[in-house]
Enzyme design. Structure first.
Site, PDB file in Angstrom:
ATOM      1  N   GLU A  53      -0.014   5.284  -4.610  1.00 20.35           N
ATOM      2  CA  GLU A  53      -0.215   6.802  -4.374  1.00 20.35           C
ATOM      3  C   GLU A  53      -0.099   7.345  -3.006  1.00 20.35           C
ATOM      4  O   GLU A  53       0.393   8.212  -2.664  1.00 20.35           O
ATOM      5  CB  GLU A  53      -1.300   7.089  -5.188  1.00 20.35           C
ATOM      6  N   GLY A  87       3.576   8.008  -1.264  1.00 22.48           N
ATOM      7  CA  GLY A  87       4.073   9.422  -1.338  1.00 22.48           C
ATOM      8  C   GLY A  87       3.221  10.430  -0.752  1.00 22.48           C
ATOM      9  O   GLY A  87       3.742  11.232  -0.087  1.00 22.48           O
ATOM     10  N   GLU A  88       1.651   9.981  -0.491  1.00 22.06           N
ATOM     11  CA  GLU A  88       1.126  11.368   0.140  1.00 22.06           C
ATOM     12  C   GLU A  88       1.267  11.060   1.816  1.00 22.06           C
ATOM     13  O   GLU A  88       1.611  12.187   2.176  1.00 22.06           O
ATOM     14  CB  GLU A  88      -0.440  10.697  -0.106  1.00 22.06           C
ATOM     15  N   ARG A  89       1.637   9.967   2.025  1.00 20.62           N
ATOM     16  CA  ARG A  89       2.029  10.011   3.506  1.00 20.62           C
ATOM     17  C   ARG A  89       3.050  10.409   4.131  1.00 20.62           C
ATOM     18  O   ARG A  89       3.417  10.921   4.935  1.00 20.62           O
ATOM     19  CB  ARG A  89       1.706   8.331   3.954  1.00 20.62           C
ATOM     20  N   GLY A 129       3.144  14.084   3.862  1.00 17.77           N
ATOM     21  CA  GLY A 129       2.200  14.409   5.131  1.00 17.77           C
ATOM     22  C   GLY A 129       3.047  14.575   6.266  1.00 17.77           C
ATOM     23  O   GLY A 129       2.832  15.439   7.052  1.00 17.77           O
TER      24      GLY A 129
END
Length: 395
Positions: free
Chosen positions: A254, A257-259, A262
């Site tokens: 997860e 994808g978050e990074r 961001g």
């Protein structure tokens, strides 16, 4: 000798889209931009004082913006990963970093694990209403004594029959005060190392869930950030998300994808500040001419533009690899590290170019400066990104 008709001249105003985007992406971009400009940006200053209201999620759900890359069977739009990049970029136009972050937590941090690892029942109970904006999601990883060191998480989940009893605390939780449910990282076997973590879907109105404190921050004031406590919270076994003992690996997936999202948001935020400051430099005069005509200022813009473009190309190329089934952890870490750093550099230079005006709330530059600083901390600090990159070379 060339004739005048064969001379090729640069067109600096040309705007050719990157190869990862097509006509549908550009139509989506325009649709999101209209929504942001008409319904979100006018409230930027107000929400800086009050935090943004929950109706934003419902409205974005109505417009289909909360499930751009999710399957149509769950209420999504069935788009590709690049649709998420478009949303992250266009949300920068709301001039409200806390709002953009709160939405990104919902769309690209808390709900993707449900689609990837959830049962059909879990998808119907949590993902479908989240895509509609009827349920707001948050993600619970960080604890008072465990931030970048995810392996140091102490929140325990102990099985008792068909239930799990959870005790522990989480901090710095975006959407924590407004969320209807949390994707919670817990330790289910303290002796199993990385194989001792599990994820749970926990309803925030469950007995024992305590929203202890609304945290005050340097920036991102428009978002709510919570300190949460879990005191003998009973969760049915059917709310175990993914495999028991595989939570660490699920959450590491997860985080990639978050990074990347961001990083895309950081580049877009830097570009937004650049554009506003460029216009200011063309209009603000000193010593009889626009300040942008001074070499010192002109070179600042040249440096910023080069770094923004380098970061953008890094994000786009890495997004293409990610969307095509690769797992480019090294490059995602590089993109996140570089984009976060240049966003902060650009914010600082733009504030400097504005001079005293940049220090005033009126122009919104100081707010962006404060908001963008979080990028070097959230979703993995610069130092953690450097460790990931360094270790990827066998060091």
């Amino acid at each position: 000798m060339s004739t005048s008709g064969t001379v090729i001249k640069p067109d600096h105003q040309a705007r050719r889209r990157h190869f990862i985007f097509n006509d549908e992406h550009e139509q989506l971009r325009e649709s999101i931009r209209r929504f942001v400009e008409s319904e979100l940006r006018p409230h930027a200053q107000e929400w800086e004082e009050t935090t943004f209201p929950d109706w934003v999620f419902r409205r974005m759900g109505e417009l289909g913006f909360l499930g751009l890359s999710y399957p149509e069977e769950y209420g999504g739009q069935g788009g590709d990963y690049f649709c998420n990049i478009v949303l992250a970029e266009e949300m920068a136009g709301c001039d409200c970093g806390g709002l953009a972050m709160g939405v990104a937590v919902h769309t690209d941090m808390a709900t993707p694990p449900i689609l990837a690892f959830g049962t059909e029942d879990q998808k119907q109970r949590y993902l479908v209403p989240a895509i509609k904006g009827e349920k707001i999601a948050c993600l619970g990883i960080t604890e008072p004594d465990a931030g970048s060191d995810v392996a140091g998480i102490k929140t325990r989940a102990v099985r008792q029959g068909d239930e799990w009893v959870i005790n522990g605390s989480k901090t710095y939780i975006t959407n924590g005060h407004r969320a209807d449910f949390i994707v919670l990282v817990t330790k289910t076997d303290p002796d199993a190392g990385y194989d001792g973590f599990s994820l749970f879907l926990v309803d925030m109105d469950s007995p024992g869930v305590v929203r202890e404190k609304k945290l005050e921050k340097l920036g991102m004031h428009a978002s709510d950030t919570a300190l949460l406590a879990f005191q003998d919270v009973r969760v049915p076994h059917e709310n175990l998300l993914g495999e028991e003992g595989k939570g660490f690996y699920h959450i590491m997936w997860e985080l990639q994808g978050e990074r990347l999202i961001g990083a895309a948001g950081a580049v877009a935020g830097a570009q937004r500040l650049f554009d506003k400051t460029l216009q200011y430099a063309k209009e603000r005069t000193a010593f009889g001419r626009p300040i942008g005509k001074f070499q010192a200022i002109r070179h600042k813009f040249a440096e910023m533009a080069t770094k923004i473009e380098a970061a953008r190309q890094m994000v786009y190329t890495t997004a293409w690899r990610f969307a095509n089934g690769e797992y480019p952890v090294r490059e995602i870490s590089m993109a996140k590290l570089y984009a976060s750093r240049i966003a902060c550099e650009v914010a600082d230079e733009c504030l400097q170019i504005h001079g005293g005006a940049g220090y005033m709330k009126e122009y919104g530059i100081e707010r962006a400066w404060r908001d963008l600083r979080l990028n070097r901390i959230g979703a993995g600090t610069d130092e953690i990104m450097l460790e990931v990159i360094g270790k990827s070379y066998g060091l």
